[in-house]
Enzyme design. Structure first.
Site, PDB file in Angstrom:
ATOM      1  N   HIS A   1      37.191  59.967  45.695  1.00 47.30           N
ATOM      2  CA  HIS A   1      35.699  60.637  44.875  1.00 47.30           C
ATOM      3  C   HIS A   1      36.467  61.799  43.784  1.00 47.30           C
ATOM      4  CE1 HIS A   1      31.683  62.621  45.070  1.00 47.30           C
ATOM      5  NE2 HIS A   1      31.690  62.392  43.715  1.00 47.30           N
ATOM      6  N   GLY A  28      18.577  62.324  33.989  1.00 44.73           N
ATOM      7  CA  GLY A  28      17.581  62.005  33.724  1.00 44.73           C
ATOM      8  C   GLY A  28      17.231  62.451  32.564  1.00 44.73           C
ATOM      9  N   PHE A  29      17.919  62.303  31.183  1.00 45.05           N
ATOM     10  CA  PHE A  29      17.343  63.300  30.127  1.00 45.05           C
ATOM     11  C   PHE A  29      16.476  61.957  29.089  1.00 45.05           C
ATOM     12  CE2 PHE A  29      18.120  63.101  25.592  1.00 45.05           C
ATOM     13  CZ  PHE A  29      17.478  64.116  24.947  1.00 45.05           C
ATOM     14  N   GLY A  36      21.408  59.694  32.126  1.00 42.40           N
ATOM     15  CA  GLY A  36      21.688  61.018  31.323  1.00 42.40           C
ATOM     16  C   GLY A  36      21.595  61.802  32.308  1.00 42.40           C
ATOM     17  N   TYR A  86      27.378  64.891  48.952  1.00 44.17           N
ATOM     18  CA  TYR A  86      25.715  64.837  48.658  1.00 44.17           C
ATOM     19  C   TYR A  86      25.506  65.723  49.717  1.00 44.17           C
ATOM     20  CZ  TYR A  86      27.218  61.854  44.591  1.00 44.17           C
ATOM     21  OH  TYR A  86      28.323  60.667  43.478  1.00 44.17           O
TER      22      TYR A  86
END
Length: 331
Positions: free
Chosen positions: A138, A221-222, A219, A58
């Site tokens: 990962h 942010g959705f 989601g 990241y």
């Protein structure tokens, strides 16, 4: 620090809602800075998050881990640190293509056992700690027997560098095979109203006593109900469901769930997180945010108990929704 309800992930104890730190690095949801990331991490700790999730891939050059290591100075023992390896490879490590279903087409991974200790030692330096509480490959490396990768993590556990084994983005079969090599504490997988968990994977986790760490529980942010468009430098532009036409259609179809949240006096994001917590006694969602007020809101969902009739309303609404575009299937 505010105490939150807890959940178990195998032998580990975590706050029922934890904190996903990926969003704190640049190149994810647009640019950001160190101070904003540090402020967000401290807000999560102060509001009771006892589990911080990151990965060596990241941000550039271990950015996310380094940010967390600095922010946790003096507070390391308050939290369970989970990180992942085998993505964003150091120079000289051969990339193994891993297919994904969004804009990039594939990612480069390498989970060869020869490299695993080096990955862990780099993460320990970045995180400024002497142990990783939960360590995940990962992705399953398509060119390496999965049991070999798991065995390398088991060696780190025996050496005291890692406390517990986690798996990320795996199938039920891979979970069972890994568990036969070394006990698995948790599986990290996408799970939300936006993307159901694989039923066979959930069955295997229940049978083996393995916890589930749910990435993307909002989601991407959705499910907060607030995303109307995404910026040019936002990673979500590569995800089919966030294309302009799909996003508008999906917002319209999500309206009944926004109504249910309003009727309950909670936010759509809190509804999404609380609903998820009701699906499995050992699931811990890891929403991320850069905004302290949103972090407080997300963590407060750990205390929200949805009555049976509200859960039934949600489930009926979800059955009636067909979202446009595929969801990202890897994190």
């Amino acid at each position: 620090m505010t105490a939150l309800p807890t959940r178990t992930l195998g032998p580990l104890t975590s706050s029922a809602v934890a904190f996903g730190a990926m969003v704190l690095s640049p190149g994810i949801y647009g640019e950001t800075d160190e101070q904003r990331g540090t402020t967000a991490l401290h807000a999560a700790l102060d509001e009771g998050a006892t589990h911080i999730d990151t990965a060596d891939g990241y941000g550039p050059d271990g950015h996310n881990e380094r940010l967390i290591g600095a922010a946790l100075t003096g507070r390391r023992d308050e939290v369970l640190i989970a990180t992942k390896f085998g993505f964003r490879l150091p120079e000289g490590v051969e990339p193994h293509p891993f297919p994904v279903n969004y804009g990039f087409g594939e990612l480069a991974v390498n989970a060869d056992p020869r490299h695993v200790r080096g990955y862990a030692e780099a993460s320990l330096r970045n995180l400024r700690t002497d142990r990783i509480d939960l360590y995940y490959p990962h992705y399953p490396d398509p060119q390496i027997p999965f049991e070999d990768t798991v065995g390398a993590v088991a060696d780190l556990i025996r050496a005291g560098l890692v406390r517990h084994l986690g798996l990320s983005n795996v199938t039920a079969d891979q979970l069972r095979r890994a568990h036969a090599v070394h006990p698995v504490a948790a599986v990290q997988v996408q799970w939300s109203m936006w993307q159901p968990v694989d039923a066979e994977l959930l069955t295997a986790a229940r049978e083996l006593g393995v916890g589930i760490v749910a990435w993307g529980p909002l989601g991407t942010g959705f499910l907060t109900g607030t995303v109307e468009e995404v910026a040019e430098d936002d990673l979500r532009r590569h995800l089919p469901r966030f294309g302009a036409a799909n996003l508008k259609a999906n917002r319209d179809r999500f309206a009944p769930l926004r109504t249910i949240a309003a009727d309950l006096g909670i936010t759509p994001g809190q509804l999404a997180l609380s609903w998820l917590l009701h699906q499995y006694a050992h699931v811990v969602p890891i929403p991320g945010s850069r905004t302290p007020a949103h972090i407080t809101e997300n963590l407060a969902a750990a205390r929200i108990a949805l009555p049976a009739h509200s859960l039934a309303r949600v489930d009926a609404a979800l059955k009636a929704i067909a979202f446009e575009g595929t969801a990202a299937v890897v994190d």
